[in-house]
Scaffold this motif. Structure first.
Motif, PDB file in Angstrom:
ATOM      1  N   SER A 379      30.813  31.890  44.349  1.00 58.17           N
ATOM      2  CA  SER A 379      29.981  32.506  45.376  1.00 58.17           C
ATOM      3  C   SER A 379      29.667  33.958  45.036  1.00 58.17           C
ATOM      4  N   TYR A 380      30.463  34.579  44.174  1.00 59.38           N
ATOM      5  CA  TYR A 380      30.228  35.968  43.788  1.00 59.38           C
ATOM      6  C   TYR A 380      29.277  36.088  42.604  1.00 59.38           C
ATOM      7  N   GLY A 381      28.798  34.947  42.107  1.00 58.42           N
ATOM      8  CA  GLY A 381      27.842  34.982  41.007  1.00 58.42           C
ATOM      9  C   GLY A 381      28.407  35.720  39.810  1.00 58.42           C
ATOM     10  N   ARG A 382      27.726  36.798  39.416  1.00 60.61           N
ATOM     11  CA  ARG A 382      28.166  37.580  38.257  1.00 60.61           C
ATOM     12  C   ARG A 382      29.040  38.768  38.648  1.00 60.61           C
ATOM     13  N   ALA A 383      29.286  38.948  39.928  1.00 60.16           N
ATOM     14  CA  ALA A 383      30.110  40.079  40.365  1.00 60.16           C
ATOM     15  C   ALA A 383      31.588  39.745  40.181  1.00 60.16           C
ATOM     16  N   PRO A 384      32.408  40.721  39.798  1.00 63.79           N
ATOM     17  CA  PRO A 384      33.815  40.455  39.496  1.00 63.79           C
ATOM     18  C   PRO A 384      34.773  40.833  40.611  1.00 63.79           C
ATOM     19  N   THR A 385      34.296  41.028  41.818  1.00 68.73           N
ATOM     20  CA  THR A 385      35.142  41.609  42.863  1.00 68.73           C
ATOM     21  C   THR A 385      35.778  40.581  43.781  1.00 68.73           C
ATOM     22  N   PHE A 386      35.917  39.354  43.343  1.00 69.99           N
ATOM     23  CA  PHE A 386      36.442  38.277  44.185  1.00 69.99           C
ATOM     24  C   PHE A 386      37.970  38.229  44.166  1.00 69.99           C
ATOM     25  N   LEU A 387      38.546  37.923  45.331  1.00 66.71           N
ATOM     26  CA  LEU A 387      39.996  37.727  45.493  1.00 66.71           C
ATOM     27  C   LEU A 387      40.264  36.359  46.097  1.00 66.71           C
ATOM     28  N   MET A 388      41.327  35.707  45.711  1.00 67.38           N
ATOM     29  CA  MET A 388      41.646  34.410  46.309  1.00 67.38           C
ATOM     30  C   MET A 388      41.733  34.498  47.824  1.00 67.38           C
ATOM     31  N   ALA A 389      42.335  35.571  48.318  1.00 68.30           N
ATOM     32  CA  ALA A 389      42.446  35.733  49.770  1.00 68.30           C
ATOM     33  C   ALA A 389      41.074  35.774  50.423  1.00 68.30           C
ATOM     34  N   THR A 390      40.096  36.341  49.725  1.00 67.33           N
ATOM     35  CA  THR A 390      38.725  36.366  50.223  1.00 67.33           C
ATOM     36  C   THR A 390      38.181  34.949  50.325  1.00 67.33           C
ATOM     37  N   GLY A 391      38.445  34.143  49.292  1.00 72.19           N
ATOM     38  CA  GLY A 391      37.970  32.760  49.293  1.00 72.19           C
ATOM     39  C   GLY A 391      38.596  31.940  50.397  1.00 72.19           C
ATOM     40  N   TYR A 392      39.862  32.175  50.681  1.00 78.35           N
ATOM     41  CA  TYR A 392      40.517  31.430  51.754  1.00 78.35           C
ATOM     42  C   TYR A 392      39.862  31.724  53.099  1.00 78.35           C
ATOM     43  N   GLU A 393      39.468  32.966  53.308  1.00 80.24           N
ATOM     44  CA  GLU A 393      38.796  33.296  54.567  1.00 80.24           C
ATOM     45  C   GLU A 393      37.382  32.719  54.598  1.00 80.24           C
ATOM     46  N   GLN A 394      36.717  32.686  53.454  1.00 78.43           N
ATOM     47  CA  GLN A 394      35.405  32.034  53.379  1.00 78.43           C
ATOM     48  C   GLN A 394      35.485  30.593  53.890  1.00 78.43           C
ATOM     49  N   VAL A 395      36.428  29.837  53.357  1.00 80.07           N
ATOM     50  CA  VAL A 395      36.453  28.405  53.659  1.00 80.07           C
ATOM     51  C   VAL A 395      37.020  28.118  55.041  1.00 80.07           C
ATOM     52  N   ARG A 396      37.881  29.011  55.548  1.00 74.69           N
ATOM     53  CA  ARG A 396      38.317  28.847  56.939  1.00 74.69           C
ATOM     54  C   ARG A 396      37.112  28.924  57.867  1.00 74.69           C
ATOM     55  N   SER A 397      36.238  29.897  57.619  1.00 72.91           N
ATOM     56  CA  SER A 397      35.036  30.066  58.433  1.00 72.91           C
ATOM     57  C   SER A 397      34.090  28.880  58.275  1.00 72.91           C
ATOM     58  N   ILE A 398      33.918  28.427  57.049  1.00 74.38           N
ATOM     59  CA  ILE A 398      32.991  27.313  56.792  1.00 74.38           C
ATOM     60  C   ILE A 398      33.507  26.019  57.403  1.00 74.38           C
TER      61      ILE A 398
END
Length: 478
Positions: A379-398
């Protein structure tokens, strides 16, 4: 018809399995498709690497509840790792992802060796609905085609969550974002190594005593260089050159040091600086690779006319999302970083570090293609600023959005540690690999009461942000 179909999740890594756990917790049917033959197959390829972030940030809440709750045929006796410990990739898989994948609630819903190659829509009468078809599109099931050992298989779903990551899509080493002349041939002949090699283990024979050029300025490059520095102690004729696309900026190169609230990530920059200043690593600035030619060595020609002869290039130049499989879907992507458009401006590494990315969820990750989401590192495409904790919150919302709970979907919050800086060259994400200090010791762990943050800041939409780092979580090698 759609409500009888599962939500199809692509990828059985940390974010994909977390998606499934959240959906099952809400009573939704789910089908997880994994290209590899086991959960966390991509992570297994960097099993020797230690994460920057402790277990506290690497276990999803719904997944934890699932693992700790007794189920038919399951005692719920999973033993959670100590939250302040820094896991290796191997430990992340064996102590968390594998137990989660074999849990009775998820195991029957995961299909391995199913590589998704195309996604489209299909109408109720069986006719296809490519991206040009508008009538009744939002109500049409998704058609997901997978490549399996037995051939191609078509599957139907009412929604699709793409958590396939970017690991298998490394960026080229050539200038301008395209392959250098001769790069494809050099790759075929084994002169270019992508990903995270293991210089002190499986790749020792391949790298020891060689003339090596490491390209990239992020945590993956740093991790590799530090491991190579330790290899050099055993094999002094190993030559390490570090190529940067621009001029060497110490702040960008070495990060936040002691001010980083993830100690392992701060030590990474400190160890890297020591190797360069002691002359063990030769720093090359303004390296823009124009062409290469394979012979006994690899002859590398730079845009300014400089020529280098190397035995191996280690490409830590980042990864890109595979968008070809999504070509029949109506996507709205940021033209710069190839992330969902509403997310793009929040994560653009030209303007944001890992500490200035806002929390986000279903709203920011939505596309014109209804009920389709890209999550996790991809979801971050070419950006390198992703954290697993960020992804967990993404999918909780989705998961909340796909279950009809708009209130929960819009309530997006994060608590993440302050960081130093991050780099667009990061070969993975901010969770991704970093390396141990040159002495080979793990940094002291903080008190369990405070985790790794001295002053964690909750992050929510519409508020000033705390900090997050995705695969900049990778920290120590051996």
């Amino acid at each position: 018809m759609n409500q009888n179909l599962p939500v199809i999740v692509i990828g059985a890594g940390p974010i994909g399995l977390a998606t499934a756990a959240h959906l099952r917790e809400r009573g939704q049917d789910v089908l997880v498709l994994e290209a590899g033959d086991s959960a966390g197959a991509a992570i297994a390829q960097w099993s020797h690497i230690k994460l920057f972030s402790p277990w506290r940030f690497n276990i999803d809440a719904a997944s934890r509840r699932l693992l700790e709750t007794p189920n038919e045929g399951y005692a719920g006796d999973w033993e959670a790792p100590r939250i302040t410990k820094l896991p290796t990739g191997a430990e992340l898989v064996s102590q968390y992802l594998q137990p989660l994948a074999v849990h009775p609630e998820l195991a029957p819903r995961i299909r391995y060796s199913h590589r998704v190659v195309k996604i489209s829509r299909v109408l109720a009468d069986g006719r296809g609905a490519d991206k040009a078809r508008t009538a009744n599109r939002d109500d049409a099931p998704f058609l997901v085609r997978t490549e399996t050992p037995g051939g191609l298989v078509d599957l139907l779903g009412r929604a699709v969550v793409d958590a396939s990551g970017t690991w298998n899509q490394p960026s080229p080493v050539g200038r301008g974002g395209i392959e250098a002349i001769g790069e494809a041939e050099a790759c075929e002949q084994g002169f270019i190594i992508s990903g995270l090699p293991d210089p002190l283990g499986a790749d020792e024979h391949e790298l020891a005593g060689k003339d090596l050029l490491v390209l990239g300025a992020g945590h993956s490059a740093a991790n590799t260089i530090i491991a190579l520095g330790r290899l050099q102690k055993q094999y002094p004729d190993t030559r390490i050159r570090w190529g940067l696309r621009g001029e060497a900026n110490p702040i960008r190169l070495y990060g936040g040091g002691a001010s980083d609230q993830l100690p392992a990530r701060g030590q990474l920059g400190t160890s890297l600086r020591r190797l360069v200043e002691n002359g063990h690593v030769e720093l090359l600035e303004n390296v823009s690779v124009a062409s290469m030619n394979a012979g006994e060595q690899l002859a590398v020609v730079l845009a300014d006319g400089r020529e280098l002869a190397v035995d191996r290039i280690i490409a830590a130049t980042g990864f890109r999302p595979d968008l070809q499989m999504l070509s029949e879907l109506r996507l709205e992507l940021d033209e710069c970083v190839e992330a969902p458009r509403q997310l793009g401006s929040l994560i653009d590494p030209e303007f944001h570090s890992c500490g200035t990315v806002s929390a986000h969820g279903a709203k920011e990750l939505a596309h014109p293609e209804k009920d389709f989401y890209i999550v996790g590192m991809k979801s971050y495409g070419r950006a390198p600023t992703f954290l697993m904790a960020t992804g967990y919150e993404q999918v909780r919302s989705i998961a909340a959005a796909l279950s009809g709970d708009a209130e929960a979907a819009g309530r997006v919050e994060l608590e993440l540690p302050e960081t130093g800086v991050c780099s667009t060259d990061l070969g993975g994400s901010c969770d991704a690999p970093a390396s141990e200090n040159s002495c080979g010791t793990e940094p002291a762990e903080p008190a369990e009461s405070s985790g790794c943050c001295s002053s964690p800041q909750p992050v929510s939409l519409g508020m000033s942000t705390g900090t997050l780092h995705g695969n900049s979580e990778l920290a120590a090698g051996r």
